[in-house]
Design an enzyme around this catalytic site. Sequence first.
Site, PDB file in Angstrom:
ATOM      1  CD1 TRP B 100      10.268 -18.804  25.005  1.00  0.00           C
ATOM      2  CD2 TRP B 100       8.373 -17.634  24.868  1.00  0.00           C
ATOM      3  NE1 TRP B 100      10.391 -17.910  23.960  1.00  0.00           N
ATOM      4  CE2 TRP B 100       9.248 -17.185  23.861  1.00  0.00           C
ATOM      5  CE3 TRP B 100       7.106 -17.042  24.982  1.00  0.00           C
ATOM      6  CZ2 TRP B 100       8.892 -16.169  22.957  1.00  0.00           C
ATOM      7  CZ3 TRP B 100       6.765 -16.024  24.093  1.00  0.00           C
ATOM      8  CH2 TRP B 100       7.649 -15.602  23.097  1.00  0.00           C
ATOM      9  CG  ASP B 167       4.606 -23.839  25.790  1.00  0.00           C
ATOM     10  OD1 ASP B 167       4.479 -24.359  24.679  1.00  0.00           O
ATOM     11  OD2 ASP B 167       4.967 -22.649  25.967  1.00  0.00           O
ATOM     12  CE  LYS B 191       8.714 -22.256  18.081  1.00  0.00           C
ATOM     13  NZ  LYS B 191       9.607 -21.116  18.105  1.00  0.00           N
TER      14      LYS B 191
END
Lengths: 355, 355
Positions: B100, B167, B191
């Site tokens: 990511w 992030d 999440k």
Amino acid sequence: MKHNFGAGPCILPKEVFQEASEAVIDFNNTGLSILEISHRSKEFEQVVIEAEALVRELLQVPDDYSVLFLQGGATQQFAMVPMNILPEGGKAAYLDTGVWATKAAKEASKLGTVEVVASSSDKNYNYIPKDFSVPADATYFHYTSNNTIYGTEVFEKPQVDIPTVVDMSSDILSRVINVADHDIIYAGAQKNMGAAGVTLVIVKNSILGTSGRNLPSIFDYQSHAKAGSMFNTPPVFSIYVSMLNLRWLKAKGGVSVIEQENIIKARTLYEEIDRNPLFKGTANEEDRSRMNVTFVMDTPEQEAAFLELAKKRGLVGIKGHRSVGGFRASIYNALSITSINALVDAMKEFEELSK
Amino acid sequence: MKHNFGAGPCILPKEVFQEASEAVIDFNNTGLSILEISHRSKEFEQVVIEAEALVRELLQVPDDYSVLFLQGGATQQFAMVPMNILPEGGKAAYLDTGVWATKAAKEASKLGTVEVVASSSDKNYNYIPKDFSVPADATYFHYTSNNTIYGTEVFEKPQVDIPTVVDMSSDILSRVINVADHDIIYAGAQKNMGAAGVTLVIVKNSILGTSGRNLPSIFDYQSHAKAGSMFNTPPVFSIYVSMLNLRWLKAKGGVSVIEQENIIKARTLYEEIDRNPLFKGTANEEDRSRMNVTFVMDTPEQEAAFLELAKKRGLVGIKGHRSVGGFRASIYNALSITSINALVDAMKEFEELSK
């Protein structure tokens, strides 16, 4: 009972609410909520596949078009369209039929030259301009097929001989269209397709990547087309609700059947507006929308009184947009003729009371 | 009973599912579904206001930061961050701690120069690089605080003296942070904040507009900040689910309370991994994530057998990402210690069976 005439997000079928509600607790007997399943699970991949297949079937999408479920609403498409198909320094032609069309043109002007080929702003957008031509050097022509605020709709694709892009946010799936007339069709889901949070984009594969720009992947239709709308975590629940709604539409007989219902619904309401001396339609007759019916009364006092009566009769969401005033009845696919009749009855009742 | 260890979209509290399910039928006694109400209705405006207030309260967001609910996931932020704060021709520094982080850097490189200041790719990202410096001419430093695939987490903001962007998609709201350490914090909701379809962005007001680029409005944080996240139709249901989940977190006692629970949950599981001779943690001990616990076994046969046992015990979503193999137990806020114990019990049971 409430009759939801809201302009969007708007009414969806009761069956869709019921099934979506159950899936929030237990999705497809997985023992898990639709909100907690992986977007990579077989069960959810099946949802995306079915949603795409239903769009293809219901709109008879040709094979050389991609069907994408994206995020960001039509507003994000205002930017993504030129990012994807307008080369640096290129020119695009826009038809100005209201606030949303104006916004689309404004966003595109940040990415190239925009020529507004015609506008109905001279009459507060109460008609669709028909007499215009597009510059030969424009890469594409853009229009908005239904103008929710003003209650106008474009039923025939304007005669232009360059690639055409249409924002169908408020009339997609309400009537039969020929997808091949357009290179890109986009629509926020929250009218006739589903709940807010997902945007439908139907794009001709041959124009993918033609802007030649070095785009962030998330803004490149090609990323999403290659990944079957699973380039990144998709808006799972919104796609699921769209799938349920598309199933409902198919079970009803599809777009041609709903189009006939929509014609009858719109005619019923416009007939009362034209008959009842207290009400007056605001849109040019030949351009009247089948999705959003706009009308006014003579005085603010009358309008306030009718709004009060409407409220008592369970009719919600009929207040007009501030730029037109009066009333706007949004009569999307899921709104039944029963609700139309309830509104017409209230209009007749108000006429009686005023005598 | 199922124990959902999925990496995201992931488990949320049962109470949230229950209330969300009811709202799909009747939202706040309006007689309307949350899916059909206008985003401009008072009832929904109240949801956005409460969601923002809860984020501010739970994370103690300073007043000079905006709290935004956007669409497009973290992937869209990979592009929007440089679009908003990196001037044309500017340079940004990125820490590479996994797939990511790599993607974030790659997207930024389309908008300027990216310098990767350190990477743990040499050991398949099983640790967090700590010894690096950032170039003096970089506009900002970017890192990923939790790496779901590899099970590593950055608990202390790296010591750099330029504006920092993080992030936090997979660990936001799981532990106390000092928001003021960062200029931008972003996180896909799916999440610990809510369901897929909405992205949290916390941005320091003084850096808004500093890239000087002529951005499409939808990509400009300023549009959303001015409009209180209602610049265009927001993802209504996803924001609503986040609001419910934030309420749940507040009722539990807030972030400091959930952090203690998360510490105990993670410790319980790591202790079993370290004790049980059949299992081996993959992440560097000091960088072990409290959100995603990654571990392997000696042979594929053992792993297949354990996965089978886990399935029988209702443990779902524990298969590891293909790039690490083995297992990944994602133990987000809503996963209870009961589920952790069920996994630990299965590991012990497997050890017994293997004797």
